[in-house]
Design an enzyme around this catalytic site. Structure first.
Site, short mmCIF file in Angstrom:
data_model
loop_
_atom_site.label_atom_id
_atom_site.label_comp_id
_atom_site.label_asym_id
_atom_site.label_seq_id
_atom_site.Cartn_x
_atom_site.Cartn_y
_atom_site.Cartn_z
CG ASN A 9 -7.54 14.27 -4.18
OD1 ASN A 9 -8.37 15.18 -4.36
ND2 ASN A 9 -7.02 13.56 -5.17
CE LYS A 11 -9.23 10.71 -5.58
NZ LYS A 11 -9.06 9.36 -6.11
CG HIS A 94 -4.94 12.60 -8.84
ND1 HIS A 94 -5.71 11.64 -9.46
CD2 HIS A 94 -4.87 12.23 -7.54
CE1 HIS A 94 -6.07 10.74 -8.57
NE2 HIS A 94 -5.58 11.08 -7.40
CD GLU A 96 -9.01 10.30 -9.62
OE1 GLU A 96 -9.30 11.42 -9.16
OE2 GLU A 96 -8.97 9.26 -8.93
CD GLU A 165 -2.54 9.39 -5.30
OE1 GLU A 165 -3.11 9.30 -4.23
OE2 GLU A 165 -3.05 9.94 -6.30
N GLY A 171 -8.96 3.95 -5.58
CA GLY A 171 -10.40 3.74 -5.54
C GLY A 171 -10.82 2.30 -5.79
CB SER A 210 -7.07 1.45 -1.62
OG SER A 210 -7.84 1.51 -2.81
N GLY A 231 -7.95 9.42 -0.63
CA GLY A 231 -9.18 9.77 -1.33
C GLY A 231 -10.39 9.41 -0.48
N GLY A 232 -11.00 8.27 -0.78
CA GLY A 232 -12.25 7.85 -0.15
C GLY A 232 -12.25 7.95 1.38
P1 13P Z 1 -8.45 6.44 -2.82
O1 13P Z 1 -7.86 6.65 -1.44
O2 13P Z 1 -9.93 6.66 -2.87
O3 13P Z 1 -7.99 5.16 -3.43
O4 13P Z 1 -7.83 7.62 -3.72
C1 13P Z 1 -6.48 7.83 -3.69
C2 13P Z 1 -6.17 9.07 -4.43
O5 13P Z 1 -6.33 9.12 -5.64
C3 13P Z 1 -5.74 10.24 -3.67
O6 13P Z 1 -5.28 11.24 -4.51
#
Ligand code: 13P
Length: 247
Positions: A9, A11, A94, A96, A165, A171, A210, A231-232
């Site tokens: 993802n 983002k 999600h 967010e 999640e 994050g 994470s 994500g990251g």
């Molecule tokens: P991180 O891997 O950066 O924690 O993000 C997870 C996420 O929100 C994937 O949708």
């Protein structure tokens, strides 16, 4: 029996040019785990991504879809357009989106139904907040989110992917322990089984929060965890490669 999935993802990161460059790097990676790899760039980068992914085994996902076919919804994107661009998966609900864009369990359900109707495969996100975790109501929260998200999905349940999640893990560098993530995902599968019966055993449920090249092996060793939503650690090819090759 469930093919593992590793989905990135991205983002609100990567311009179209950066999207193309990252995809070119990802195409060079050897996939030794056999996981289905998905990348989910920003909406505005999807057509560049679709072009760059031609002939590759990497699948394309979007980060959101609207629940109406078309109309006066400034700033939104409809399912038909995603389909036309060659998008296969779409992340829905999600945390967010829930936190910053007033997404609710009801709108998550509406978007999920529209995605399925259009032939897109939703990756539906659920997860508890830190406060809910501390109150010991994680299972109640995620099972209710899952059941509402999947209302009236019916036989299309086989096209659905769930991503668990925990909001506090996104994050932050904090990860659920593999055992805790496995137990919560087991509870989610139980909730799906209550409604959809044995189809629950075919639904892939990912962990996200994470997850990276260092912890992917231990998370993926858990029997209920079918993959990751990253994500990251999906934003650089070398790190993402370490997750894809979690074994
Ligand atoms: P991180 O891997 O950066 O924690 O993000 C997870 C996420 O929100 C994937 O949708």
């Amino acid at each position: 029996m469930r093919t593992p999935m590793i989905a990135g993802n991205w983002k609100m990161n990567k311009t179209p040019a950066e999207t193309k460059a990252l995809i070119e790097d990802l195409k060079k990676i050897e996939n030794r785990s056999g996981a289905e790899v998905v990348v989910c760039p920003m909406t505005v980068c999807l057509s560049t991504a679709a072009e760059a992914l031609k002939g590759s085994e990497i699948h394309l996902g979007a980060q959101n879809v609207h629940f109406a076919d078309k109309g006066a919804y400034t700033g939104e994107c409809n399912a038909a357009s995603l389909k036309e661009l060659g998008v296969e998966y779409v992340i829905i609900g999600h945390s967010e989106r829930r936190q910053y864009f007033a997404e609710t369990d009801v709108t998550v359900n509406q978007r999920t139904l529209k995605a399925l109707e259009a032939g897109l495969k939703p990756i539906v996100c659920v997860g508890e907040s830190l406060e809910q975790k501390q109150q010991g109501i994680t299972n109640e929260v995620v099972c209710l989110q899952t059941k509402v998200a999947l209302l009236n999905v019916g036989e299309k349940i086989d096209d659905v992917v769930i991503a668990y999640e925990p909001v506090w893990a996104i994050g932050t560098g904090l990860t659920a322990t593999p055992e805790d993530a496995n137990a919560t995902i087991g509870a989610i599968r139980g909730a799906i089984r209550e409604v959809f019966g044995e189809a629950a055993d075919r639904v892939r449920i990912l962990y996200g929060g994470s997850m990276n090249d260092k912890n992917a092996h231990d998370l993926m060793a858990q029997p209920e965890i079918d993959g990751g939503l990253i994500g990251g650690a999906s934003l650089a090819a070398e790190k993402f490669s370490g997750v894809i090759n979690f074994n």
